[in-house]
Design a protein around this motif. Sequence first.
Motif, PDB file in Angstrom:
ATOM      1  N   TYR A  22       0.841  -1.187   0.000  1.00 66.16           N
ATOM      2  CA  TYR A  22       0.000   0.000   0.000  1.00 66.16           C
ATOM      3  C   TYR A  22       0.880   1.241   0.000  1.00 66.16           C
ATOM      4  N   SER A  59      -2.444   4.650   5.096  1.00 64.80           N
ATOM      5  CA  SER A  59      -3.478   4.555   4.056  1.00 64.80           C
ATOM      6  C   SER A  59      -4.572   3.563   4.419  1.00 64.80           C
ATOM      7  N   ASN A  81     -10.969   8.372   6.260  1.00 64.52           N
ATOM      8  CA  ASN A  81      -9.663   7.745   6.406  1.00 64.52           C
ATOM      9  C   ASN A  81      -8.673   8.767   6.971  1.00 64.52           C
ATOM     10  N   GLU A 118      -3.257  11.572  -4.931  1.00 61.72           N
ATOM     11  CA  GLU A 118      -4.047  11.082  -3.801  1.00 61.72           C
ATOM     12  C   GLU A 118      -4.707  12.253  -3.071  1.00 61.72           C
ATOM     13  N   ARG A 121      -7.746  13.393  -4.931  1.00 60.49           N
ATOM     14  CA  ARG A 121      -8.902  12.510  -4.715  1.00 60.49           C
ATOM     15  C   ARG A 121      -9.532  12.752  -3.348  1.00 60.49           C
ATOM     16  N   SER A 125     -13.388  13.989  -2.748  1.00 65.03           N
ATOM     17  CA  SER A 125     -14.344  13.242  -1.923  1.00 65.03           C
ATOM     18  C   SER A 125     -14.991  14.126  -0.865  1.00 65.03           C
ATOM     19  N   THR A 198     -16.593   8.237   1.853  1.00 62.48           N
ATOM     20  CA  THR A 198     -15.641   7.319   1.222  1.00 62.48           C
ATOM     21  C   THR A 198     -14.733   8.089   0.266  1.00 62.48           C
ATOM     22  N   ASN A 199     -13.487   7.703   0.253  1.00 60.46           N
ATOM     23  CA  ASN A 199     -12.533   8.348  -0.636  1.00 60.46           C
ATOM     24  C   ASN A 199     -12.712   7.823  -2.052  1.00 60.46           C
ATOM     25  N   THR A 201     -11.438   6.087  -5.137  1.00 61.34           N
ATOM     26  CA  THR A 201     -10.360   5.137  -5.376  1.00 61.34           C
ATOM     27  C   THR A 201      -9.813   5.290  -6.787  1.00 61.34           C
ATOM     28  N   LYS A 203      -8.314   3.832 -10.179  1.00 58.72           N
ATOM     29  CA  LYS A 203      -8.443   2.597 -10.933  1.00 58.72           C
ATOM     30  C   LYS A 203      -7.064   1.980 -11.144  1.00 58.72           C
ATOM     31  N   GLU A 204      -6.968   0.708 -10.803  1.00 54.64           N
ATOM     32  CA  GLU A 204      -5.695   0.004 -10.910  1.00 54.64           C
ATOM     33  C   GLU A 204      -5.546  -0.598 -12.295  1.00 54.64           C
TER      34      GLU A 204
END
Length: 287
Positions: A22, A59, A81, A118, A121, A125, A198-199, A201, A203-204
Motif C-alpha cells: 500500500y 493509508s 480515512n 491522492e 482525490r 471526496s 468514502t474516498n 479510489t 483505478k488500478e
Amino acid sequence: SPSVKAVDMDVQVLTTGYWPVYPKYPNIILPSELLALRTKFETYYNDKYQGRRIAWQYSLGNCIVKATFPKSPAPKELIVNVCQSLVLLCFRHDDGDDGLGLTLDEILKRTGIEDRSELERVLQSLSMGRDGTRVLKKVDYDSPPTKTGPSPKAATGKDGNGSPRKAKKPRVRRNVDPQDRFLFNALFSSNQRRIRITNITMKETSEERTKTHETVSKDRLYFIDAAVVRIMKARKTIDHRMLIGEVLAQLKFPAASADIKKRIESLIEREYMERVEGDISKYKYLA
C-alpha cells in the motif's frame, strides 16, 4: 472541533507479508494528539517485542472526526480515512491566512501528503462527493465572478409554457487545479449524526495489479522459508508429508503444496537441510 481534545486510538498489528503493498506517506504530519499516542504505543511495542520494527500503514487507517456546523444543532461524526481527517483538520481554526480558502499546495504543506494525485482525490471526496457528504466547498479559480443584480427568483423568468424556469446552479469543475481554493462548508447540513465519507479510489491498471501480485508472492516466499526452517530446527528429522502439513498449519495465508516443495528444494540447495540417505521422503536439518 477545536474544543474536543480527547483522542482514542486502536492499533491493529499484522505481519508485512500478510497484506499487499500500500502507499506509504513517510512525511505525513499527524496532529500532536495522535503523535503522543503513536509514540506511547511504539514504546510499549518495542519493549515487548525486541527486534521487531513497526511500519505504519496510514493509508489503511480510519478516523471518526467530530465536527460542528452552524446549520446543525448537534455535532456530526465524520467517518473518514487518515488522509481525509488530516485535510479536515486544516480547517479546524480558519480558511487560510487570507480567509479565502486553502490551495492544493497549502494543504499539501499542512498535511505532508506528498502524493498530489491522492490529495486531489481526497479533496474531491470531501467537496464533490454525493449529497450529504460535501463538508468542504470548492471554489474554482476560473469560475465567473458573482454578479450583482436582481434576485434569483426574479431572474428565473418563464419558459414557453408559462412555467417558471429554475435557476441554473454554477457548474463546478471535477478536477482540481493548483489555483483552486477549498473552504469549510458552513452551509453543510445533514439529518444523519454519523456520516461516512468514502474516498475516491484510483483505478488500478493491469500492469499495477500484476506488479502487486508479484510483490506479495515474493514476500510470502520468505515466510514459507522461515516456517520450514523453524519446523526443521525443532524436529531435526521429518517426513515430507508431515512437513508440508505443519508448514500449511503455520502459514496465515493460502499456499499450494507445490510452492512449499519448491521452497524446500531451495533450502536444500542453500544447505539448510538435506534428504535422509536411503529415504528420500525424509529430510534432515543441517545446523
